[in-house]
Design an enzyme around this catalytic site. Sequence first.
Site, PDB file in Angstrom:
ATOM      1  N   ASN A   9      -5.553  -8.894  28.042  1.00 35.41           N
ATOM      2  CA  ASN A   9      -4.925  -8.021  27.050  1.00 35.41           C
ATOM      3  C   ASN A   9      -3.414  -8.295  27.030  1.00 35.41           C
ATOM      4  O   ASN A   9      -2.682  -7.942  27.959  1.00 35.41           O
ATOM      5  CB  ASN A   9      -5.231  -6.558  27.439  1.00 35.41           C
ATOM      6  CG  ASN A   9      -4.644  -5.550  26.463  1.00 35.41           C
ATOM      7  OD1 ASN A   9      -3.607  -5.784  25.860  1.00 35.41           O
ATOM      8  ND2 ASN A   9      -5.318  -4.422  26.323  1.00 35.41           N
ATOM      9  N   ASP A  66      -7.644  -1.005  35.596  1.00 29.31           N
ATOM     10  CA  ASP A  66      -8.661  -0.473  34.695  1.00 29.31           C
ATOM     11  C   ASP A  66      -8.112   0.842  34.195  1.00 29.31           C
ATOM     12  O   ASP A  66      -7.521   1.620  34.961  1.00 29.31           O
ATOM     13  CB  ASP A  66     -10.004  -0.283  35.403  1.00 29.31           C
ATOM     14  CG  ASP A  66     -11.114  -0.127  34.372  1.00 29.31           C
ATOM     15  OD1 ASP A  66     -11.127  -0.893  33.387  1.00 29.31           O
ATOM     16  OD2 ASP A  66     -11.955   0.770  34.518  1.00 29.31           O
ATOM     17  N   ASP A 150      -3.047   4.489  21.065  1.00 29.27           N
ATOM     18  CA  ASP A 150      -1.657   4.967  20.998  1.00 29.27           C
ATOM     19  C   ASP A 150      -1.365   5.850  19.778  1.00 29.27           C
ATOM     20  O   ASP A 150      -0.678   6.868  19.911  1.00 29.27           O
ATOM     21  CB  ASP A 150      -0.672   3.784  21.003  1.00 29.27           C
ATOM     22  CG  ASP A 150      -0.425   3.246  22.410  1.00 29.27           C
ATOM     23  OD1 ASP A 150      -0.889   3.866  23.383  1.00 29.27           O
ATOM     24  OD2 ASP A 150       0.231   2.194  22.520  1.00 29.27           O
TER      25      ASP A 150
END
Length: 192
Positions: A9, A66, A150
């Site tokens: 990511n 995680d 977000d």
Amino acid sequence: MNLILASGNSHKAEEFAELFDKKYLSVEAASKKIEVVEDGDSFQENAFKKAEAYYKEFKAPILSDDSGLVVEALPGELGIKTARYGGEGLSDIERYEHLLKNLESEPNRKAHFICVLCCYLNPEEVFFFEGRCFGEISDKALGLDGFGYDPVFIPENANAKGSFAQNPEWKMKNSHRAKAVKIAQQFFASRA
Ligand code: IMP
């Protein structure tokens, strides 16, 4: 100490690179992505699985994380399954729209992000650090910055009002990830 980041990511990689103080720890992206099945029962277990798989490949200290979103009104639906919420193959926007739809007439909007970091230096030295950020789910998407959920997460206590996506600088200092990194840095600074 240099850590290889066990994540594909790029948003997380950017956040980690900015968060770590290079005096104690620096983080570099892995040169190769390793596929890891995240089928653990906890954030900690999944973070460990990623770190262990990358360590086996790179034989060097690894940082994995995680993370996920816990939504009080939807117990067990997100959490460690946050990345797959709504089904496989959805975009970030489709996922948070699915969440907004499922909370449409729900008055309890409370939610928090969790991040568990795993610093896997070698098989005998494995350390975990956890950070949480509390807030609520908005009733519509707010802002474009960031990634994942977000735009629909409004943190408590933000000096600036609005979502994570509307407050990237505040997020960088106060997110679940920032808090976990802070604790990890304090730990490694005290060992130095
Ligand atoms: P992971 O990559 O397995 O840790 O999955 C984390 C899930 O939580 C993904 O769906 C992310 O989009 C979401 N997530 C984790 N951290 C954040 C964040 O800081 N902002 C928005 N979404 C996040």
